[in-house]
Design a protein around this motif. Structure first.
Motif, PDB file in Angstrom:
ATOM      1  N   HIS A 158      39.462  77.215 -12.288  1.00 28.81           N
ATOM      2  CA  HIS A 158      38.487  77.650 -11.284  1.00 28.81           C
ATOM      3  C   HIS A 158      37.854  78.979 -11.693  1.00 28.81           C
ATOM      4  N   PHE A 196      35.333  78.814 -14.489  1.00 31.47           N
ATOM      5  CA  PHE A 196      34.022  78.361 -14.007  1.00 31.47           C
ATOM      6  C   PHE A 196      33.307  79.476 -13.247  1.00 31.47           C
ATOM      7  N   TYR A 243      31.848  81.638  -3.564  1.00 30.24           N
ATOM      8  CA  TYR A 243      32.462  80.397  -4.036  1.00 30.24           C
ATOM      9  C   TYR A 243      33.982  80.541  -4.194  1.00 30.24           C
ATOM     10  N   SER A 251      36.351  78.105  -2.073  1.00 31.24           N
ATOM     11  CA  SER A 251      37.296  77.276  -2.831  1.00 31.24           C
ATOM     12  C   SER A 251      38.708  77.441  -2.298  1.00 31.24           C
ATOM     13  N   LEU A 307      38.452  71.653  -8.693  1.00 30.16           N
ATOM     14  CA  LEU A 307      37.431  72.156  -9.615  1.00 30.16           C
ATOM     15  C   LEU A 307      36.183  71.293  -9.537  1.00 30.16           C
ATOM     16  N   ARG A 308      36.366  69.993  -9.375  1.00 30.65           N
ATOM     17  CA  ARG A 308      35.225  69.081  -9.244  1.00 30.65           C
ATOM     18  C   ARG A 308      34.413  69.412  -7.996  1.00 30.65           C
ATOM     19  N   LYS A 363      32.419  72.654  -8.617  1.00 32.54           N
ATOM     20  CA  LYS A 363      31.248  72.438  -9.473  1.00 32.54           C
ATOM     21  C   LYS A 363      30.120  71.754  -8.711  1.00 32.54           C
ATOM     22  N   ARG A 364      30.488  70.772  -7.887  1.00 35.05           N
ATOM     23  CA  ARG A 364      29.469  70.027  -7.142  1.00 35.05           C
ATOM     24  C   ARG A 364      28.774  70.938  -6.135  1.00 35.05           C
ATOM     25  N   GLN A 377      26.492  73.322  -8.063  1.00 35.76           N
ATOM     26  CA  GLN A 377      25.323  72.628  -8.591  1.00 35.76           C
ATOM     27  C   GLN A 377      24.349  72.209  -7.493  1.00 35.76           C
TER      28      GLN A 377
END
Length: 371
Positions: free
Chosen positions: A143, A146, A159, A163, A170-171, A174-175, A178
């Motif tokens: 994490h 990223f 973030y 989180s 982690l997915r 990222k989503r 993005q």
């Protein structure tokens, strides 16, 4: 006579309950151990970064020295400890310390050597010189690697908080990045609200806190060019309800689709009904494929009025209505709805937005606020 042992699956009810409680205990212990290992790894990498930075500050300043040092450390550490100490990871350790060092205070040990503590030893996180608590590290190393790619410190902080609070994988992180979650929330807030995003994450204390624009529904797998009906859109949302709830935000519980209510012998249907446990209110969503019309807003006003008068209890907050449309018209919304109405129009899109475009909109909004 020899007793035949019972099969493991043939447990009595009390035995089954005992097994279930022990199973839960073991799973919890394993999860705690795994999380502890993750945090030890994070703190270790922070310390590696600190040692590198402090060594550089005392050492040579010649060109290329830093790169050569990282390569040398990587080579020696990999030879002794194996994988996990590639040059890029050593560089991340250094960047990690530089990005987060203000969160930690170096304290003096009994021996007179400065160190940072994690619990008892060898270093301790989360204490300032005045003894006040600082935010500890709470995520996995993956994490943080990223997060290091997010240059804006306030956005990175947002973030990290989200989180942690929402237990994003982690997915998920990222989503959400993005999809421009930070920018989409920031665009509906004033300066103090944006500062609060960085310090506290996405807090929900009023209906407007639920809103972001656009809602990004790329996970539905529907093409912008494909022809589909409102029923198709609704069915796609229901099939991906967990991800849709994640996109909606905090505190949402799904209650019903095509919720029917009747008055004057006429039936009406709300596309999607949710309940927000943080605001203690119903949230109604109507789906529209085309451009928003004043009839859409009037229909949602009727739905909200019905729920407020016949469904919600006296202890619950006012119902919130959201018309989710492909294209809204700001002037139409403003002229149709009375001030203070709990009705909101929000756009959706079926593809991930451009981060650059959202950042540009946020910069333009900030310029307007300055004037």
């Amino acid at each position: 006579m020899t007793k035949t042992p019972r099969a493991a699956s043939a447990l009595t009810d009390p035995e089954s309950a005992l097994f279930a409680s022990i199973r839960t205990l073991i799973e919890s212990a394993r999860s705690t151990i795994a999380r502890g290992v993750d945090l030890v790894q994070v703190h270790t990498h922070f310390e590696i970064g600190r040692h590198i930075v402090e060594f550089e500050q005392q050492g040579e300043q010649r060109a290329g020295y830093g790169d050569a040092l990282l390569s040398l450390l990587s080579e020696r550490l990999t030879a002794e400890f194996g994988k996990g100490f590639g040059r890029s990871n050593i560089a991340y350790c250094r960047s990690f310390y530089l990005a987060y060092r203000e969160r930690v205070t170096i304290v003096q040990t009994v021996s007179g050597q400065s160190s940072l503590a994690l619990g008892a030893a060898p270093f301790q996180m989360g204490q300032t010189a005045s003894g006040q608590s600082e935010r500890p590290f709470t995520l996995s190393w993956s994490h943080y690697v990223f997060l290091l790619g997010i240059k804006n410190a306030e956005e990175r902080s947002f973030y990290e908080i989200e989180s942690t609070q929402q237990q994003w994988t982690l997915r998920d992180l990222k989503r959400q990045f993005q999809s421009g979650l930070y920018e989409r929330l920031a665009l509906s807030r004033d300066k103090d609200g944006i500062r609060q995003l960085a310090q506290q994450g996405h807090t929900v204390s009023r209906a407007s806190d639920l809103l972001k624009e656009p809602l990004v529904l790329e996970f539905l797998g529907l093409s912008e060019q494909a022809r589909f009906s409102e029923s198709d859109l609704e069915a796609a949302i229901i099939s991906q309800i967990e991800r849709f709830l994640l996109e909606l935000g905090k505190g949402f519980l799904f209650e019903a689709r095509q919720k029917r209510f009747t008055f004057d012998d006429e039936h009406f249907f709300v596309d999607l009904v949710f309940y927000n446990r943080l605001l203690h209110c119903y949230v109604l969503i109507d789906l529209k494929l085309g451009k928003l019309t004043h009839q859409d807003l009037g229909q949602m006003q009727m739905y909200v009025n019905y729920f407020d008068r016949h469904v919600k209890t006296d202890t619950e907050a006012a119902t919130v209505g959201i018309v989710l449309c492909k294209k809204k018209h700001e002037a139409l919304v403003e002229i149709t709805l009375p001030q203070g109405a709990n009705i909101h129009a929000r756009e959706y899109q079926l593809y991930l937005p451009s981060k650059e475009e959202l950042q540009q909109k946020l910069a333009e909004w900030a310029d307007i606020e300055k004037k």
